[in-house]
Write a protein that holds these residues in place. Structure first.
Motif, PDB file in Angstrom:
ATOM      1  N   TYR A 118       0.809  -1.208  -0.101  1.00  0.00           N
ATOM      2  CA  TYR A 118       0.041   0.034  -0.023  1.00  0.00           C
ATOM      3  C   TYR A 118       0.975   1.283   0.255  1.00  0.00           C
ATOM      4  O   TYR A 118       0.364   2.375   0.256  1.00  0.00           O
ATOM      5  CB  TYR A 118      -0.878   0.023   1.189  1.00  0.00           C
ATOM      6  CG  TYR A 118      -1.829  -1.293   1.404  1.00  0.00           C
ATOM      7  CD1 TYR A 118      -2.772  -1.378   0.507  1.00  0.00           C
ATOM      8  CD2 TYR A 118      -1.572  -2.267   2.302  1.00  0.00           C
ATOM      9  CE1 TYR A 118      -3.628  -2.796   0.258  1.00  0.00           C
ATOM     10  CE2 TYR A 118      -2.376  -3.325   2.104  1.00  0.00           C
ATOM     11  CZ  TYR A 118      -3.148  -3.639   1.370  1.00  0.00           C
ATOM     12  OH  TYR A 118      -4.071  -4.778   1.401  1.00  0.00           O
ATOM     13  N   VAL A 119       2.242   1.268  -0.156  1.00  0.00           N
ATOM     14  CA  VAL A 119       2.960   2.236  -0.358  1.00  0.00           C
ATOM     15  C   VAL A 119       3.503   2.449  -1.831  1.00  0.00           C
ATOM     16  O   VAL A 119       3.275   1.751  -2.549  1.00  0.00           O
ATOM     17  CB  VAL A 119       4.305   2.356   0.639  1.00  0.00           C
ATOM     18  CG1 VAL A 119       3.567   1.980   2.085  1.00  0.00           C
ATOM     19  CG2 VAL A 119       5.209   1.023   0.193  1.00  0.00           C
ATOM     20  N   ASP A 120       4.249   3.667  -2.185  1.00  0.00           N
ATOM     21  CA  ASP A 120       4.762   3.939  -3.453  1.00  0.00           C
ATOM     22  C   ASP A 120       5.683   2.844  -3.767  1.00  0.00           C
ATOM     23  O   ASP A 120       6.297   2.229  -2.888  1.00  0.00           O
ATOM     24  CB  ASP A 120       5.030   5.394  -3.478  1.00  0.00           C
ATOM     25  CG  ASP A 120       6.758   5.380  -2.644  1.00  0.00           C
ATOM     26  OD1 ASP A 120       7.821   5.452  -3.376  1.00  0.00           O
ATOM     27  OD2 ASP A 120       6.735   5.500  -1.522  1.00  0.00           O
ATOM     28  N   PRO A 121       6.014   2.476  -5.230  1.00  0.00           N
ATOM     29  CA  PRO A 121       6.835   1.433  -5.484  1.00  0.00           C
ATOM     30  C   PRO A 121       8.427   1.661  -4.877  1.00  0.00           C
ATOM     31  O   PRO A 121       9.015   0.690  -4.667  1.00  0.00           O
ATOM     32  CB  PRO A 121       6.649   1.648  -7.104  1.00  0.00           C
ATOM     33  CG  PRO A 121       5.566   2.257  -7.378  1.00  0.00           C
ATOM     34  CD  PRO A 121       5.231   3.217  -6.344  1.00  0.00           C
ATOM     35  N   SER A 184      -1.847   4.430   9.661  1.00  0.00           N
ATOM     36  CA  SER A 184      -3.102   3.774   9.485  1.00  0.00           C
ATOM     37  C   SER A 184      -3.542   4.637   8.091  1.00  0.00           C
ATOM     38  O   SER A 184      -4.296   3.730   7.439  1.00  0.00           O
ATOM     39  CB  SER A 184      -4.044   4.346  10.480  1.00  0.00           C
ATOM     40  OG  SER A 184      -3.556   3.457  11.783  1.00  0.00           O
ATOM     41  N   GLU A 185      -3.605   5.590   7.669  1.00  0.00           N
ATOM     42  CA  GLU A 185      -4.332   6.462   6.798  1.00  0.00           C
ATOM     43  C   GLU A 185      -3.447   5.900   5.584  1.00  0.00           C
ATOM     44  O   GLU A 185      -4.095   5.670   4.313  1.00  0.00           O
ATOM     45  CB  GLU A 185      -4.055   7.599   6.689  1.00  0.00           C
ATOM     46  CG  GLU A 185      -4.836   8.502   7.637  1.00  0.00           C
ATOM     47  CD  GLU A 185      -4.683  10.210   7.857  1.00  0.00           C
ATOM     48  OE1 GLU A 185      -3.964  10.786   6.895  1.00  0.00           O
ATOM     49  OE2 GLU A 185      -5.356  10.594   8.759  1.00  0.00           O
ATOM     50  N   LEU A 186      -2.304   5.668   5.498  1.00  0.00           N
ATOM     51  CA  LEU A 186      -1.432   5.149   4.449  1.00  0.00           C
ATOM     52  C   LEU A 186      -1.947   3.441   4.083  1.00  0.00           C
ATOM     53  O   LEU A 186      -2.156   3.452   2.907  1.00  0.00           O
ATOM     54  CB  LEU A 186       0.119   4.988   4.661  1.00  0.00           C
ATOM     55  CG  LEU A 186       0.997   4.524   3.721  1.00  0.00           C
ATOM     56  CD1 LEU A 186       1.078   5.366   2.600  1.00  0.00           C
ATOM     57  CD2 LEU A 186       2.435   3.864   4.224  1.00  0.00           C
ATOM     58  N   VAL A 187      -2.350   2.735   4.965  1.00  0.00           N
ATOM     59  CA  VAL A 187      -2.773   1.507   4.791  1.00  0.00           C
ATOM     60  C   VAL A 187      -4.153   1.367   4.185  1.00  0.00           C
ATOM     61  O   VAL A 187      -4.390   0.768   3.280  1.00  0.00           O
ATOM     62  CB  VAL A 187      -2.408   0.613   5.956  1.00  0.00           C
ATOM     63  CG1 VAL A 187      -3.143  -0.719   5.914  1.00  0.00           C
ATOM     64  CG2 VAL A 187      -0.966   0.389   6.405  1.00  0.00           C
ATOM     65  N   LEU A 190      -5.899   6.481   2.605  1.00  0.00           N
ATOM     66  CA  LEU A 190      -6.913   7.809   2.971  1.00  0.00           C
ATOM     67  C   LEU A 190      -5.897   8.827   2.481  1.00  0.00           C
ATOM     68  O   LEU A 190      -6.402  10.047   2.542  1.00  0.00           O
ATOM     69  CB  LEU A 190      -7.182   7.794   4.460  1.00  0.00           C
ATOM     70  CG  LEU A 190      -8.047   6.544   4.692  1.00  0.00           C
ATOM     71  CD1 LEU A 190      -8.578   6.884   6.124  1.00  0.00           C
ATOM     72  CD2 LEU A 190      -9.489   6.617   3.959  1.00  0.00           C
ATOM     73  N   SER A 191      -4.517   8.552   2.349  1.00  0.00           N
ATOM     74  CA  SER A 191      -3.523   9.703   2.079  1.00  0.00           C
ATOM     75  C   SER A 191      -3.062   9.543   0.786  1.00  0.00           C
ATOM     76  O   SER A 191      -2.147  10.560   0.499  1.00  0.00           O
ATOM     77  CB  SER A 191      -2.484   9.293   3.022  1.00  0.00           C
ATOM     78  OG  SER A 191      -1.681   8.104   3.037  1.00  0.00           O
ATOM     79  N   HIS A 192      -3.391   8.785   0.023  1.00  0.00           N
ATOM     80  CA  HIS A 192      -3.192   8.930  -1.386  1.00  0.00           C
ATOM     81  C   HIS A 192      -3.987   8.432  -2.585  1.00  0.00           C
ATOM     82  O   HIS A 192      -4.917   7.895  -1.948  1.00  0.00           O
ATOM     83  CB  HIS A 192      -1.664   7.927  -1.504  1.00  0.00           C
ATOM     84  CG  HIS A 192      -1.819   6.529  -0.835  1.00  0.00           C
ATOM     85  ND1 HIS A 192      -2.145   5.518  -1.560  1.00  0.00           N
ATOM     86  CD2 HIS A 192      -1.373   6.216   0.283  1.00  0.00           C
ATOM     87  CE1 HIS A 192      -2.457   4.795  -0.964  1.00  0.00           C
ATOM     88  NE2 HIS A 192      -1.656   4.858   0.231  1.00  0.00           N
ATOM     89  N   ASP A 193      -3.657   7.984  -3.511  1.00  0.00           N
ATOM     90  CA  ASP A 193      -4.647   7.773  -4.819  1.00  0.00           C
ATOM     91  C   ASP A 193      -4.643   6.532  -4.721  1.00  0.00           C
ATOM     92  O   ASP A 193      -5.563   5.651  -5.485  1.00  0.00           O
ATOM     93  CB  ASP A 193      -4.338   8.516  -6.099  1.00  0.00           C
ATOM     94  CG  ASP A 193      -4.440  10.013  -5.957  1.00  0.00           C
ATOM     95  OD1 ASP A 193      -5.583  10.404  -5.370  1.00  0.00           O
ATOM     96  OD2 ASP A 193      -3.845  10.865  -6.676  1.00  0.00           O
TER      97      ASP A 193
END
Length: 224
Positions: A118-121, A184-187, A190-193
């Motif tokens: 769930y994070v950027d590559p 939590s928002e990252l997973v 909620l904080s990205h597209d």
């Protein structure tokens, strides 16, 4: 490196920070275990795992810096949680230490690799590179199995120890994630597209972690 939004960057730094603290903590404990080992093959395997932990730590810290963060500040919020976990799971001898190195390291790696979906590559690639060599893990497994063969009475208590490590590690991971809002928002996306984890996917993630734990326990000759 793609530009991240402020909230996504904060969550990514938090994730890298918790893994970086886990790596430096793992390094010190595996190095201590290697000091206790009398068998040179085992001593080398534990020392090699410790070295890999420190190399992973440096890679994670470098990426934190690349994102504009401070590695020490990124790790600091997780110190108490990790030290509490290690206080609750302090091995009584080398055999318990080896089970912890194998089981505990495996659970943590699985958990963070799953979260890295769930994070950027770029951050995902750094996280996926962490972890020791299979040959070292095989040496640990062989040493534990040999220890149980030499004293079969150790098998039952060590199986209980492995189950306890699983429960403590999962509890720690959930508590840490819940306490860090940006993480939590990252997973949850909620904080990205990028799409985050649904409740169903979280359940599936936990099942995969449990399945892999059972596989590791079986390799050690124990029931999960």
């Amino acid at each position: 490196m793609p530009e991240l939004g402020d909230r996504e960057r904060e969550g990514t730094i938090e994730l890298l920070g918790v893994i970086a603290y886990g790596s430096i903590s793992g390094f010190t404990r595996m190095a201590a275990d290697s000091e206790m080992a009398r068998d040179l093959v085992l001593k080398r395997a534990l020392a090699s795992m410790a070295v890999r932990e420190f190399q992973s730590h440096e890679q994670l810290c470098d990426h934190i810096v690349a994102l504009g963060g401070d590695p020490v500040a990124a790790m600091a919020p997780f110190e108490d949680a990790f030290e509490a976990y290690h206080a609750r799971t302090r091995p009584r001898d080398l055999l318990e230490g080896m089970v912890k190195a194998y089981i505990g390291d495996g659970i943590a790696r699985d958990f963070f690799v799953e979260i890295s979906r769930y994070v950027d590559p770029a951050a995902r690639a750094v996280i996926e590179q962490t972890g020791g060599l299979q040959a070292d893990r095989d040496t640990i497994v062989a040493a534990v199995r040999r220890g149980i063969r030499e004293d079969p009475r150790r098998g039952g208590p060590l199986a209980l120890w492995g189950r306890r490590l699983m429960g403590e590690a999962l509890t720690q991971g959930q508590v840490v994630a819940a306490q860090r809002e940006a993480l939590s928002e990252l997973v949850l996306g909620l904080s990205h597209d990028r799409p985050g984890a649904t409740l169903e996917e979280v359940g599936e993630l936990m099942q995969r972690l449990t399945d892999r734990h059972q596989q590791r326990m079986a390799r050690l000759g124990m029931s999960a």
